[in-house]
Structure formats: C-alpha cells, structure tokens
Design a protein around this motif. Structure first.
Motif, mmCIF file in Angstrom:
data_model
loop_
_atom_site.group_PDB
_atom_site.id
_atom_site.type_symbol
_atom_site.label_atom_id
_atom_site.label_comp_id
_atom_site.label_asym_id
_atom_site.label_seq_id
_atom_site.Cartn_x
_atom_site.Cartn_y
_atom_site.Cartn_z
ATOM 1 N N ARG A 1 -9.355 1.047 -0.100
ATOM 2 C CA ARG A 1 -9.218 2.499 -0.002
ATOM 3 C C ARG A 1 -10.099 3.033 1.129
ATOM 4 O O ARG A 1 -11.014 3.828 0.914
ATOM 5 C CB ARG A 1 -9.535 3.146 -1.345
ATOM 6 C CG ARG A 1 -8.539 2.737 -2.426
ATOM 7 C CD ARG A 1 -8.880 3.331 -3.784
ATOM 8 N NE ARG A 1 -8.908 4.787 -3.752
ATOM 9 C CZ ARG A 1 -7.834 5.569 -3.788
ATOM 10 N NH1 ARG A 1 -6.616 5.031 -3.845
ATOM 11 N NH2 ARG A 1 -7.972 6.877 -3.759
ATOM 12 N N ASP B 1 0.808 -1.219 0.000
ATOM 13 C CA ASP B 1 0.000 0.000 0.000
ATOM 14 C C ASP B 1 0.841 1.268 0.000
ATOM 15 O O ASP B 1 0.436 2.265 -0.589
ATOM 16 C CB ASP B 1 -0.955 -0.017 1.196
ATOM 17 C CG ASP B 1 -2.081 -1.008 0.988
ATOM 18 O OD1 ASP B 1 -2.947 -0.753 0.137
ATOM 19 O OD2 ASP B 1 -2.076 -2.062 1.654
ATOM 20 N N THR C 1 0.796 4.534 6.217
ATOM 21 C CA THR C 1 -0.496 4.394 5.548
ATOM 22 C C THR C 1 -1.648 4.573 6.527
ATOM 23 O O THR C 1 -2.121 5.679 6.716
ATOM 24 C CB THR C 1 -0.577 3.048 4.806
ATOM 25 O OG1 THR C 1 -0.339 1.952 5.722
ATOM 26 C CG2 THR C 1 0.430 2.998 3.672
ATOM 27 N N GLY D 1 -4.859 -2.512 -1.107
ATOM 28 C CA GLY D 1 -5.652 -1.705 -2.019
ATOM 29 C C GLY D 1 -7.046 -1.370 -1.554
ATOM 30 O O GLY D 1 -7.829 -0.815 -2.329
ATOM 31 N N SER E 1 -4.939 3.751 1.599
ATOM 32 C CA SER E 1 -5.348 2.351 1.546
ATOM 33 C C SER E 1 -4.575 1.481 2.520
ATOM 34 O O SER E 1 -3.482 1.814 2.975
ATOM 35 C CB SER E 1 -5.186 1.800 0.120
ATOM 36 O OG SER E 1 -3.823 1.626 -0.219
ATOM 37 N N TYR E 2 -5.190 0.335 2.814
ATOM 38 C CA TYR E 2 -4.531 -0.723 3.572
ATOM 39 C C TYR E 2 -5.018 -2.054 3.033
ATOM 40 O O TYR E 2 -5.884 -2.122 2.151
ATOM 41 C CB TYR E 2 -4.758 -0.587 5.072
ATOM 42 C CG TYR E 2 -6.181 -0.746 5.607
ATOM 43 C CD1 TYR E 2 -7.281 -0.987 4.791
ATOM 44 C CD2 TYR E 2 -6.420 -0.642 6.971
ATOM 45 C CE1 TYR E 2 -8.562 -1.115 5.304
ATOM 46 C CE2 TYR E 2 -7.712 -0.771 7.494
ATOM 47 C CZ TYR E 2 -8.771 -1.012 6.643
ATOM 48 O OH TYR E 2 -10.041 -1.153 7.156
#
Length: 310
Positions: free
Chosen positions: A210, A95, A138, A208, A204-205
């Motif tokens: 979001r 990510d 992230t 992918g 995102s995590y």
C-alpha cells in the motif's frame, strides 16, 4: 445494454489460474442471462487489437480474467469509451481488482458481481493515470522499486516471485538515493534526493503493498508518495510497513496530491501497473472519470484522512 459480454482472458496468468478462472466466471454470466464471447490473443499486441475490436463492435462489457498485466491491456481498450470494465482477478498481484473490492480467488463470485452491476446500475466512473497514450489504473513506480523490476526482468531464473525477492536483495546491496526533479500542479520544480517516488491513482502495487495507501480512485488527483534519502537500514525498517500503509507516518516519507506530475531522474525506468513505460523523464496526468468499472465499490474517499495536500 447489449446482452453479449466479452471475456478477455490471459490463460497463463497466475501459472494457469487465468484459464481455470474463465470457466466459472463465464458460467456465472450465462446464468445471469448474458451471452459470453471469449477474447484471446497470440501475444499482447494481438490481444489488445482483439479487445479494441470487441469494444468497437459494441460489447456490453469487457471483463478481464487475469492479473494486473491483462487489466492494463484492457484499460487501453476501454479508457475513454462507454464500455464498462469488469475484473476477474486471477493473477499474482491483482492490485486493480483489490482496489475495486473484488474477490481475489473466487472467479464465480467475481462473475456474479459483474452481472449484478450490469443489471442493477452498479457501474462506477473511476479516474485513470495517463502517460502519453498509455493508461494506468494503480501506481506509477520509479526509483528503488523500478530498479528491482529492471533487475528481475533481466534474470532468467528462478521463476516467479522468488526472482524479484533476489533482485531486491541485490538492489539493496547496490542501493544509492536518486537525484530527482519533480514538478507538480503548482509549476515549481523540486530537486530532491529520494529512494523512490510512487504516483498513485490507486493505493497499492506489487500484490498489496500500500505504497499510496490513502489514494482514492475517484477524486481527480494522484497521491504521490516520496520516500526520501535514507540508508539501507532505514529502508529495511520502513519497507515492511508498506503492506499496512503505516509507512506514511515515517519522517522520511511525504505525500503530495496533484493532477499532473513531471518526474525526471537519470537512469530510471518508470513502471505503471507493473508494466514498463520507458525511461524518465515522464509526465503523468490524472484523468477524472476515464473508465467505467463493474465492482462492489471504488477505493473509499478521504473522509477523515489526516494527510494534508503538500
């Protein structure tokens, strides 16, 4: 800028993709005129120690070859320093590399992008989140998603992503909303029932998803996504939309923007960049310009974004 570059490698990332990705990335850097030194470790603590030694010795850049777990270690070594971070995405989630606009399955191209950024003043300053002395790039996750992580980490089999898919099914069966206390920059403590609260420096995590789709990594603010009190049926309807970021328009979802957040809830573990931080309560701060990165571009800003700050 020194001509020696440190390639920080997780050979087991992505079921061996990390080891395979290191060679074409190193070749691309050498072709650009850089001397490449590989940094490995016997375990996470040893790897971090070696990465910090490379930074202290004045390496021209630390380039993480692996997934988000290795990037997380690399951030602990470079955050707050002048040493730029590059990423050769070779893990499962990737990510952070995705947020930088980097190729996810082309290590030679990722190496060329890093070399070009070093040569042509393509280094950008991005924000990081910080919880105590831990940095993240992230998303800080808590709630349903962190419970899935907890359960998956306890499971011995199966291996890989299937384990977390099964953990998600099991958590859905046992799911109950969580009573949170959340404090933002305004100092007001909010008591809310929520399915999950995600604190996004990036969008995102989980490879992918979001969850904080509009998060910009260069604005000095977190995007905090709150999925409110909803039943299993609603959760099953909303969750697939996370991959497109369209869940943000659902009436059970709200977004707040803040530079600091305190999250408290009983029985929850916080995860950041997929790594466990510890039990809530946790205080997270967005630190502007905390890391210098090599990439095509950061996540775009909010031009035209419709979400108000709440």
């Amino acid at each position: 800028m020194t001509a020696e570059i440190s390639l920080f490698v997780n050979p087991t990332a992505g079921r061996g993709r990390g080891a395979r990705a290191a060679q074409p990335a190193a070749r691309a850097l050498r072709d650009a005129g850089y001397s490449v030194r590989t940094v490995l470790g016997g375990d996470a603590d040893d790897a971090l120690r070696r990465a910090r030694e490379a930074v202290a010795a004045g390496t021209g850049a630390l380039i993480a070859v692996g997934g988000d777990g290795l990037v997380s270690l690399a951030l602990q070594a470079v955050a707050g320093t002048d040493t730029p971070l590059g990423v050769v995405a070779a893990g499962t989630g990737n990510d952070f590399g995705r947020a930088l606009g980097l190729p996810l399955r082309d290590p030679a191209e990722a190496g060329r992008i890093a070399a070009d950024a070093l040569k042509n003043d393509g280094i950008r300053e991005l924000d990081l989140g910080r919880v105590g002395d831990r940095w993240f790039g992230t998303v800080l996750a808590s709630g349903f998603d962190s419970r899935v992580n907890d359960r998956g980490n306890r499971m011995r089999r199966p291996n890989g992503r299937l384990k977390y898919d099964l953990a998600m099914v099991a958590e859905l069966a046992a799911f109950r909303p969580v009573p949170y206390r959340m404090t933002l920059d305004d100092g007001i403590e909010r008591e809310i029932e929520a399915t999950l609260i995600a604190v996004g420096n990036g969008p995102s995590y989980g490879g992918g998803m979001r969850i904080c789709a509009d998060a910009a990594m260069d604005d000095g603010l977190f995007d905090v996504t709150v999925v409110g009190d909803c039943g299993r049926a609603t959760l099953l309807k909303v969750f697939p939309k996370v991959y497109r970021g369209t869940h943000l328009s659902h009436p059970k979802v709200t977004v707040h923007r803040t530079a600091r957040i305190i999250l408290a809830a009983p029985g929850l573990t916080g995860y950041a960049d997929g790594e466990p931080l510890g039990p809530l309560p946790l205080t997270a701060e967005c630190v502007a310009g905390a890391v210098r990165v090599l990439g095509r571009c950061p996540v775009p800003g909010r031009a035209g974004a419709a979400l108000p700050r709440q």
